[in-house]
Design a protein around this motif. Structure first.
Motif, PDB file in Angstrom:
ATOM      1  N   PRO A 108       0.813  -1.213   0.000  1.00 28.17           N
ATOM      2  CA  PRO A 108       0.000   0.000   0.000  1.00 28.17           C
ATOM      3  C   PRO A 108       0.848   1.266   0.000  1.00 28.17           C
ATOM      4  CG  PRO A 108      -0.013  -1.006   2.174  1.00 28.17           C
ATOM      5  CD  PRO A 108       0.782  -1.916   1.286  1.00 28.17           C
ATOM      6  N   VAL A 109       0.180   2.361  -0.314  1.00 28.89           N
ATOM      7  CA  VAL A 109       0.800   3.684  -0.293  1.00 28.89           C
ATOM      8  C   VAL A 109      -0.040   4.570   0.617  1.00 28.89           C
ATOM      9  CG1 VAL A 109       1.383   5.723  -1.661  1.00 28.89           C
ATOM     10  CG2 VAL A 109       1.740   3.439  -2.623  1.00 28.89           C
ATOM     11  N   VAL A 110       0.618   5.327   1.495  1.00 25.29           N
ATOM     12  CA  VAL A 110      -0.092   6.274   2.358  1.00 25.29           C
ATOM     13  C   VAL A 110      -0.204   7.612   1.625  1.00 25.29           C
ATOM     14  CG1 VAL A 110      -0.056   7.559   4.532  1.00 25.29           C
ATOM     15  CG2 VAL A 110       0.663   5.156   4.487  1.00 25.29           C
ATOM     16  N   VAL A 111      -1.446   8.059   1.426  1.00 27.81           N
ATOM     17  CA  VAL A 111      -1.723   9.349   0.790  1.00 27.81           C
ATOM     18  C   VAL A 111      -2.218  10.300   1.874  1.00 27.81           C
ATOM     19  CG1 VAL A 111      -3.067  10.550  -0.973  1.00 27.81           C
ATOM     20  CG2 VAL A 111      -2.330   8.179  -1.365  1.00 27.81           C
ATOM     21  N   TRP A 140      -2.831   0.691  11.240  1.00 26.56           N
ATOM     22  CA  TRP A 140      -2.022   1.896  11.112  1.00 26.56           C
ATOM     23  C   TRP A 140      -0.918   1.890  12.166  1.00 26.56           C
ATOM     24  CZ3 TRP A 140      -2.114   5.467   7.349  1.00 26.56           C
ATOM     25  CH2 TRP A 140      -3.209   5.478   6.483  1.00 26.56           C
ATOM     26  N   TYR A 141       0.223   2.424  11.790  1.00 24.92           N
ATOM     27  CA  TYR A 141       1.379   2.470  12.684  1.00 24.92           C
ATOM     28  C   TYR A 141       1.913   3.902  12.751  1.00 24.92           C
ATOM     29  CZ  TYR A 141       1.226  -2.523  11.755  1.00 24.92           C
ATOM     30  OH  TYR A 141       0.807  -3.823  11.609  1.00 24.92           O
ATOM     31  N   LYS A 142       2.225   4.324  13.963  1.00 23.29           N
ATOM     32  CA  LYS A 142       2.859   5.632  14.154  1.00 23.29           C
ATOM     33  C   LYS A 142       4.172   5.395  14.891  1.00 23.29           C
ATOM     34  CE  LYS A 142       2.238  10.242  16.144  1.00 23.29           C
ATOM     35  NZ  LYS A 142       3.333  10.268  17.137  1.00 23.29           N
ATOM     36  N   ASP A 143       5.263   5.812  14.269  1.00 21.53           N
ATOM     37  CA  ASP A 143       6.597   5.638  14.873  1.00 21.53           C
ATOM     38  C   ASP A 143       6.832   4.180  15.265  1.00 21.53           C
ATOM     39  OD1 ASP A 143       6.969   8.383  14.605  1.00 21.53           O
ATOM     40  OD2 ASP A 143       6.115   8.781  16.580  1.00 21.53           O
ATOM     41  N   GLN A 144       6.481   3.262  14.364  1.00 14.58           N
ATOM     42  CA  GLN A 144       6.701   1.821  14.522  1.00 14.58           C
ATOM     43  C   GLN A 144       5.682   1.136  15.436  1.00 14.58           C
ATOM     44  OE1 GLN A 144       8.755   0.049  12.699  1.00 14.58           O
ATOM     45  NE2 GLN A 144       9.703   1.814  11.740  1.00 14.58           N
ATOM     46  N   ALA A 164       2.677  14.695  15.137  1.00 16.10           N
ATOM     47  CA  ALA A 164       3.792  14.623  14.196  1.00 16.10           C
ATOM     48  C   ALA A 164       4.503  13.273  14.339  1.00 16.10           C
ATOM     49  CB  ALA A 164       4.766  15.761  14.433  1.00 16.10           C
ATOM     50  N   GLY A 165       4.994  12.745  13.237  1.00 16.13           N
ATOM     51  CA  GLY A 165       5.720  11.478  13.309  1.00 16.13           C
ATOM     52  C   GLY A 165       5.681  10.720  12.008  1.00 16.13           C
ATOM     53  N   LEU A 166       6.053   9.451  12.083  1.00 13.96           N
ATOM     54  CA  LEU A 166       6.144   8.586  10.911  1.00 13.96           C
ATOM     55  C   LEU A 166       4.935   7.644  10.879  1.00 13.96           C
ATOM     56  CD1 LEU A 166       9.921   7.684  11.281  1.00 13.96           C
ATOM     57  CD2 LEU A 166       8.946   9.245   9.599  1.00 13.96           C
ATOM     58  N   ARG A 182       3.901  -3.929   4.350  1.00 14.58           N
ATOM     59  CA  ARG A 182       3.727  -2.664   5.062  1.00 14.58           C
ATOM     60  C   ARG A 182       4.166  -1.539   4.133  1.00 14.58           C
ATOM     61  NH1 ARG A 182       5.344  -2.119  11.319  1.00 14.58           N
ATOM     62  NH2 ARG A 182       5.595   0.115  11.457  1.00 14.58           N
ATOM     63  N   SER A 183       3.423  -0.439   4.161  1.00 12.11           N
ATOM     64  CA  SER A 183       3.752   0.689   3.295  1.00 12.11           C
ATOM     65  C   SER A 183       5.053   1.351   3.732  1.00 12.11           C
ATOM     66  CB  SER A 183       2.626   1.727   3.340  1.00 12.11           C
ATOM     67  OG  SER A 183       2.633   2.392   4.599  1.00 12.11           O
ATOM     68  N   ASP A 184       5.604   2.153   2.848  1.00 11.84           N
ATOM     69  CA  ASP A 184       6.712   3.015   3.254  1.00 11.84           C
ATOM     70  C   ASP A 184       6.173   4.031   4.258  1.00 11.84           C
ATOM     71  OD1 ASP A 184       8.539   1.758   1.587  1.00 11.84           O
ATOM     72  OD2 ASP A 184       8.128   3.108  -0.097  1.00 11.84           O
ATOM     73  N   ARG A 185       7.032   4.518   5.124  1.00 12.92           N
ATOM     74  CA  ARG A 185       6.613   5.481   6.142  1.00 12.92           C
ATOM     75  C   ARG A 185       6.557   6.882   5.543  1.00 12.92           C
ATOM     76  NH1 ARG A 185      10.506   4.453  11.100  1.00 12.92           N
ATOM     77  NH2 ARG A 185      12.011   4.424   9.402  1.00 12.92           N
TER      78      ARG A 185
END
Length: 193
Positions: A108-111, A140-144, A164-166, A182-185
């Protein structure tokens, strides 16, 4: 004629595949060699594209079952089995070849809307875009860390610096245990008062 009748009387063997074809990269697949015989003590030989398989970390044989762990695209091919034993009959016929199909997991891609750089108080929508048919559940993942499970969109209202984060996501098919890569961050930056 005697040789022909002996050969025609050899037990037949077939191969079953679990899970069903196609399998996805990263999965574990089991191929079972079923020999139609009342005899036991068979030693099972496995072949891929006419080459005899040797056991390894990824290829293991437990009695009648060949297990392939962490399937890759290179595992595509024709698999067949044969039984050997010390008594009579001392072998089975070779099974028909089973074609193993391997599909690459979709990525997937996060838009992000309106942008990856936003101001405090804005509403941000992250969309997990998977170019693959099916009904998906999203992680969904935030900062791993696993942030939350949600629908296709992850909506943050009144964004503040703590958001804010990845961010990254992964999809799981709701009717099967298949999942995406898993998508790119994507980096979300929050600024302003």
């Amino acid at each position: 004629q005697c040789v022909l009748s002996l050969f025609s009387g050899l037990p037949t063997s077939t191969v079953t595949v679990t899970p069903d074809n196609p399998v996805f990269t990263g999965e574990t697949v089991n191929l079972k060699c079923v020999i139609n015989s009342d005899h036991s003590n068979w030693r099972y030989e496995w072949y891929k594209d006419s080459v005899k398989l040797q056991t390894s970390e990824r290829y293991t044989v437990n009695r009648d079952t060949l297990t392939i762990r962490g399937v890759t695209e290179s595992d595509r091919g024709q698999y067949w089995c044969r039984g050997q034993r010390d008594g009579r009959p001392n072998s089975s016929t070779s099974s028909s070849a089973v074609s193993l199909s391997v599909k690459v997991r979709p990525k997937p891609v996060v838009v992000v809307q309106p942008d990856v750089c936003v101001f405090r108080g804005e509403t941000v929508t992250l969309t997990c875009d998977i170019q693959e048919t099916g009904v998906w559940r999203y992680s969904w993942y935030k900062d791993q860390y696993d942030s939350r499970r949600t629908d296709h969109d992850y909506i943050i209202t009144s964004v503040d610096p703590s958001h804010a984060g990845l961010y990254s996501c992964r999809g799981t098919q709701t009717k099967t245990p298949q999942y995406s890569q898993r998508s790119d961050r994507v980096t979300l930056t929050v600024s302003g008062e």
